[in-house]
Design an enzyme around this catalytic site. Sequence first.
Site, PDB file in Angstrom:
ATOM      1  N   ARG A   1      -7.286  -0.329  -6.799  1.00  0.00           N
ATOM      2  CA  ARG A   1      -7.537   0.752  -5.836  1.00  0.00           C
ATOM      3  C   ARG A   1      -7.729   2.061  -6.615  1.00  0.00           C
ATOM      4  NH1 ARG A   1      -4.116   1.166  -0.608  1.00  0.00           N
ATOM      5  NH2 ARG A   1      -5.992   2.305  -0.021  1.00  0.00           N
TER       6      ARG A   1
ATOM      7  N   ASN B   1      -5.244  12.721   0.654  1.00  0.00           N
ATOM      8  CA  ASN B   1      -4.326  11.908   1.462  1.00  0.00           C
ATOM      9  C   ASN B   1      -5.170  11.159   2.496  1.00  0.00           C
ATOM     10  OD1 ASN B   1      -1.541  11.157   2.034  1.00  0.00           O
ATOM     11  ND2 ASN B   1      -1.792  12.227   3.971  1.00  0.00           N
ATOM     12  N   LYS B   2      -4.531  10.328   3.280  1.00  0.00           N
ATOM     13  CA  LYS B   2      -5.239   9.477   4.243  1.00  0.00           C
ATOM     14  C   LYS B   2      -6.245  10.271   5.068  1.00  0.00           C
ATOM     15  CE  LYS B   2      -4.795   5.995   4.463  1.00  0.00           C
ATOM     16  NZ  LYS B   2      -5.545   4.898   3.849  1.00  0.00           N
TER      17      LYS B   2
ATOM     18  N   ARG C   1       0.872  -1.180   0.000  1.00  0.00           N
ATOM     19  CA  ARG C   1       0.000   0.000   0.000  1.00  0.00           C
ATOM     20  C   ARG C   1       0.911   1.232   0.000  1.00  0.00           C
ATOM     21  NH1 ARG C   1       2.573   2.043   3.581  1.00  0.00           N
ATOM     22  NH2 ARG C   1       1.047   3.724   3.657  1.00  0.00           N
ATOM     23  N   GLY C   2       0.292   2.405  -0.133  1.00  0.00           N
ATOM     24  CA  GLY C   2       1.087   3.630  -0.258  1.00  0.00           C
ATOM     25  C   GLY C   2       1.221   3.965  -1.745  1.00  0.00           C
ATOM     26  N   ALA C   3       1.061   5.252  -2.070  1.00  0.00           N
ATOM     27  CA  ALA C   3       0.939   5.654  -3.480  1.00  0.00           C
ATOM     28  C   ALA C   3       2.066   5.152  -4.387  1.00  0.00           C
ATOM     29  CB  ALA C   3       0.846   7.179  -3.545  1.00  0.00           C
TER      30      ALA C   3
ATOM     31  N   GLN D   1      -1.879   2.800  10.124  1.00  0.00           N
ATOM     32  CA  GLN D   1      -0.613   2.813   9.364  1.00  0.00           C
ATOM     33  C   GLN D   1       0.469   3.675  10.029  1.00  0.00           C
ATOM     34  OE1 GLN D   1      -3.583   3.307   7.326  1.00  0.00           O
ATOM     35  NE2 GLN D   1      -3.148   2.419   5.326  1.00  0.00           N
TER      36      GLN D   1
ATOM     37  N   ASP E   1      -1.808  11.102  -2.058  1.00  0.00           N
ATOM     38  CA  ASP E   1      -2.195  10.016  -2.966  1.00  0.00           C
ATOM     39  C   ASP E   1      -2.565  10.552  -4.340  1.00  0.00           C
ATOM     40  OD1 ASP E   1      -2.391   7.376  -1.228  1.00  0.00           O
ATOM     41  OD2 ASP E   1      -2.927   9.098  -0.016  1.00  0.00           O
TER      42      ASP E   1
HETATM   43  O1  MRU Z   1      -4.416   3.351   2.105  1.00  0.00           O
HETATM   44  P1  MRU Z   1      -2.953   3.499   1.889  1.00  0.00           P
HETATM   45  O2  MRU Z   1      -2.097   3.064   3.009  1.00  0.00           O
HETATM   46  O3  MRU Z   1      -2.473   2.985   0.555  1.00  0.00           O
HETATM   47  O4  MRU Z   1      -2.869   5.080   1.811  1.00  0.00           O
HETATM   48  C1  MRU Z   1      -1.850   5.759   1.339  1.00  0.00           C
HETATM   49  C2  MRU Z   1      -1.139   6.341   2.465  1.00  0.00           C
HETATM   50  O5  MRU Z   1      -0.401   5.639   3.101  1.00  0.00           O
HETATM   51  C3  MRU Z   1      -1.310   7.705   2.826  1.00  0.00           C
HETATM   52  O6  MRU Z   1      -2.388   8.371   2.372  1.00  0.00           O
HETATM   53  C4  MRU Z   1       0.001   8.421   2.685  1.00  0.00           C
HETATM   54  O7  MRU Z   1       0.000   9.493   3.526  1.00  0.00           O
HETATM   55  C5  MRU Z   1       0.276   8.861   1.295  1.00  0.00           C
HETATM   56  S1  MRU Z   1       0.817   7.588   0.289  1.00  0.00           S
HETATM   57  C6  MRU Z   1       2.400   8.041   0.058  1.00  0.00           C
END
Ligand code: MRU
Length: 349
Positions: free
Chosen positions: A91, A241-242, A51-53, A190, A231
């Site tokens: 996603r 973002n999250k 996970r993570g962009a 996270q 993201d």
């Molecule tokens: O749902 P995720 O864990 O894939 O979400 C992404 C993130 O971890 C966050 O939004 C993060 O701050 C940015 S992704 C680099």
Amino acid sequence: MLVGEKSYQTVWMEGTSVFMIEQNLLPFEFRIHECPTYWDTCMAITEMVIRGAGAIGAAAGFAMAQAFLMERDQDQSLIIREAKHDIESTRPTAKNLFYAVDRVYRAGLISPENALVEAQKVARQDESDSKKIGEIGSALIGKKANILTHCNAGWLAFVDYGTALAPIYLAQSEGKEVFVYVDETRPRGQGARLTAWELFNAKIPHVIIPDNAAAYLMAAGKIDMVIVGADRIAANGDVANKIGTFGRAILAREFGIPFYVAAPTSTFDLECKTGKGIPIEERSQDEVLYQTGTDSNGNLVKVLVCSPGSEAYNPAFDVTPAKYITGIITEKGLIKANHASIKKLMEDE
Ligand code: MRU
């Protein structure tokens, strides 16, 4: 980055398999997950093994290359189009995923080998962009700084280094005294699980705080700056973002604290004119209703933490309007969160 004595990246491809650190098990267990087919890589993205962009961008690029490299006796273009659709359906929010699939798809129309070369390039670019973001962001950090971050935009969210955490890693190695307040980031935790694990491994002083503690700490003068990841960033500088990021930005404005977003250009989406155009993922209510951890014997257990019978709503991201953002740290420099600066940044591509 180092895990124990060994250097790892979050995701990589060897032969026709994609390998990744299994993030659902962290911080309790460190395991490498192998995806032999593009379909396995899709499942890993959907189930958040990765996970993570930036990390899901690299994984999606590799998945597209896996699809091109598959042996097939049916119509190739049909299979490839189906695979592209499958990967893009894993996603919805992170732009990096669509950016990577598009690059590798176009390269693969020349040859499957070309798709693989392009997927590796996407991953290497993610790594080098993160490194540069670290250098540019570190210059913004004073000799002594207390920094708040939300979710995980560290090396686990990219191929390596990370975005929000890259400046912090570099600042510490330059001898600056950094201390990180880590939002736990419900519902998946996270921050508490992944960012804390990264910082602990890197010996960076930090403390996990409940998601609702930020205002108290800011009012007490304990936070000097906020750095978060992204993201997807719209053409006008609005940032997805999250979930919870927007609240931190409003608080930072109230208390006069700089609020930075760190993201590579692969996260920008000029087709989204404003944040209203960014698709926001809604995830399973189980992520809110249940929590996973280890029992006293170290076994992974999932427990209900809400009133039985109640339902939960679980939007995974929110959009912070550009006006709350002090600056966006990109691999090409620090820019303002507005249309003119973003247009110029993307024109220089
Ligand atoms: O749902 P995720 O864990 O894939 O979400 C992404 C993130 O971890 C966050 O939004 C993060 O701050 C940015 S992704 C680099």
